[in-house]
Design an enzyme around this catalytic site. Structure first.
Site, mmCIF file in Angstrom:
data_model
loop_
_atom_site.group_PDB
_atom_site.id
_atom_site.type_symbol
_atom_site.label_atom_id
_atom_site.label_comp_id
_atom_site.label_asym_id
_atom_site.label_seq_id
_atom_site.Cartn_x
_atom_site.Cartn_y
_atom_site.Cartn_z
ATOM 1 N N GLY A 35 41.005 124.987 38.163
ATOM 2 C CA GLY A 35 39.964 123.878 38.246
ATOM 3 C C GLY A 35 40.419 122.775 39.311
ATOM 4 N N THR A 37 40.786 119.572 38.274
ATOM 5 C CA THR A 37 41.731 118.841 37.917
ATOM 6 C C THR A 37 43.342 119.359 37.971
ATOM 7 O OG1 THR A 37 40.289 117.821 36.370
ATOM 8 C CG2 THR A 37 42.587 117.257 35.944
ATOM 9 N N GLY A 88 42.872 122.090 32.674
ATOM 10 C CA GLY A 88 41.588 121.081 32.200
ATOM 11 C C GLY A 88 40.660 121.723 31.213
ATOM 12 N N LYS A 100 36.060 125.492 27.630
ATOM 13 C CA LYS A 100 36.409 125.673 28.952
ATOM 14 C C LYS A 100 35.768 126.934 29.631
ATOM 15 C CE LYS A 100 40.786 126.007 29.620
ATOM 16 N NZ LYS A 100 40.342 125.468 30.851
ATOM 17 N N GLU A 109 42.642 131.905 31.446
ATOM 18 C CA GLU A 109 43.326 130.619 30.957
ATOM 19 C C GLU A 109 43.698 131.076 29.361
ATOM 20 O OE1 GLU A 109 40.619 127.747 33.390
ATOM 21 O OE2 GLU A 109 39.842 128.371 31.453
HETATM 22 C C1 5RP Z 1 37.880 126.755 34.655
HETATM 23 C C2 5RP Z 1 38.022 125.649 33.510
HETATM 24 C C3 5RP Z 1 38.597 124.410 34.051
HETATM 25 O O1 5RP Z 1 39.695 123.743 33.397
HETATM 26 C C4 5RP Z 1 37.216 123.385 33.446
HETATM 27 O O2 5RP Z 1 36.237 123.958 34.272
HETATM 28 C C5 5RP Z 1 37.561 121.987 34.158
HETATM 29 O O3 5RP Z 1 37.481 122.036 35.503
HETATM 30 P P1 5RP Z 1 37.566 120.862 36.329
HETATM 31 O O4 5RP Z 1 38.980 120.274 36.229
HETATM 32 O O5 5RP Z 1 37.370 121.241 37.766
HETATM 33 O O6 5RP Z 1 36.747 119.763 35.815
HETATM 34 O O7 5RP Z 1 38.116 125.865 32.373
HETATM 35 O O8 5RP Z 1 37.599 127.827 34.151
#
Ligand code: 5RP
Length: 229
Positions: A35, A37, A88, A100, A109
């Site tokens: 993601g 972050t 994230g 998530k 994940e």
């Molecule tokens: C990906 C995820 C990410 O951790 C979640 O979507 C957060 O993403 P971002 O940091 O872009 O807000 O679960 O499958």
């Protein structure tokens, strides 16, 4: 804690990505999520890449970014355990339960998180919620089961929508589809996760309650807050 007024969401992500370096164990392999972050974390990790053995990655996208920055990537089958997994979240509640899968990487994940002793969640404060369920819940499904699973969610008051990309069903790194489910009330995340995981055709539900965060580094206008669960 330093006060950091008027930081953008992107700057908050950079702050927590950098703060996560304190949880990386020198000489070891670190679990890396997916993601925007986590991309900030990967960029920070590159600055200490000589101090770690490498990473286990949760997606093709993160693997590509890690490799481009010269960080060795190990297959999950090459490790018995990891000290830490850093990722994230789309939502995190006061107990460290998360939703998530906004980036469609939820299955890998959950696998990499399962290898780790500690899950460090990095998020800006917009992700902190009283109760899970405002963010459409991602569920990875076997394509032939998608409509059946959508009907099961409808029976419990949810509206499931097949995630599309360029007008076609989005295909995950595992060759499956994603349903995004709105309108659910997730009052008991542990029971909810266990229940949905039993449905035929569900690969992974995006509630991370059995593998909740141990720590959340939350980017706020007052700086990085450390929440422990
Ligand atoms: C990906 C995820 C990410 O951790 C979640 O979507 C957060 O993403 P971002 O940091 O872009 O807000 O679960 O499958």
């Amino acid at each position: 804690m330093t006060t950091t007024p008027s930081l953008t969401q992107d700057e908050l992500k950079t702050l927590v990505g950098q703060a996560a370096l304190q949880y990386v164990v020198p000489g070891e392999i670190v679990g890396v999520g997916t993601g925007s972050t986590v991309n900030k974390f990967i960029d920070a990790l590159a600055t200490i890449k000589d101090q770690i053995k490498g990473a286990v990655s949760s997606s093709v996208a993160s693997t590509e970014r890690l490799k481009a920055l010269g960080i060795p990537v190990f297959d999950a089958n090459e490790v018995d355990s990891l000290a830490v997994y850093i990722d994230g979240a789309d939502e995190i509640d006061g107990k460290g339960h998360m939703v998530k899968g906004g980036g469609a990487a939820l299955t890998r994940e959950k696998i990499v998180a399962a290898l780790a002793s500690r899950f460090v969640c990095i998020a800006d404060e917009s992700k902190l919620v009283q109760a899970l369920g405002q963010f459409p819940l991602p569920v990875e499904v076997i394509p032939m089961a998608a409509n059946h699973i959508a009907r099961r969610f409808a029976a419990m008051g949810g509206q499931a929508q097949l995630r599309l990309r360029d007008g076609q069903p989005l295909v995950t790194d595992n060759g499956q589809y994603i349903l995004d489910v709105r309108g659910l009330s997730i009052t008991d995340p542990l029971a909810f996760e266990s229940d949905i995981n039993q449905w035929p055709g569900v690969v992974t539900v995006g509630v991370f309650a059995h593998q909740k965060a141990s720590v959340c580094l939350l980017g706020t206008a007052q700086g990085v807050k450390t929440l422990t669960y």
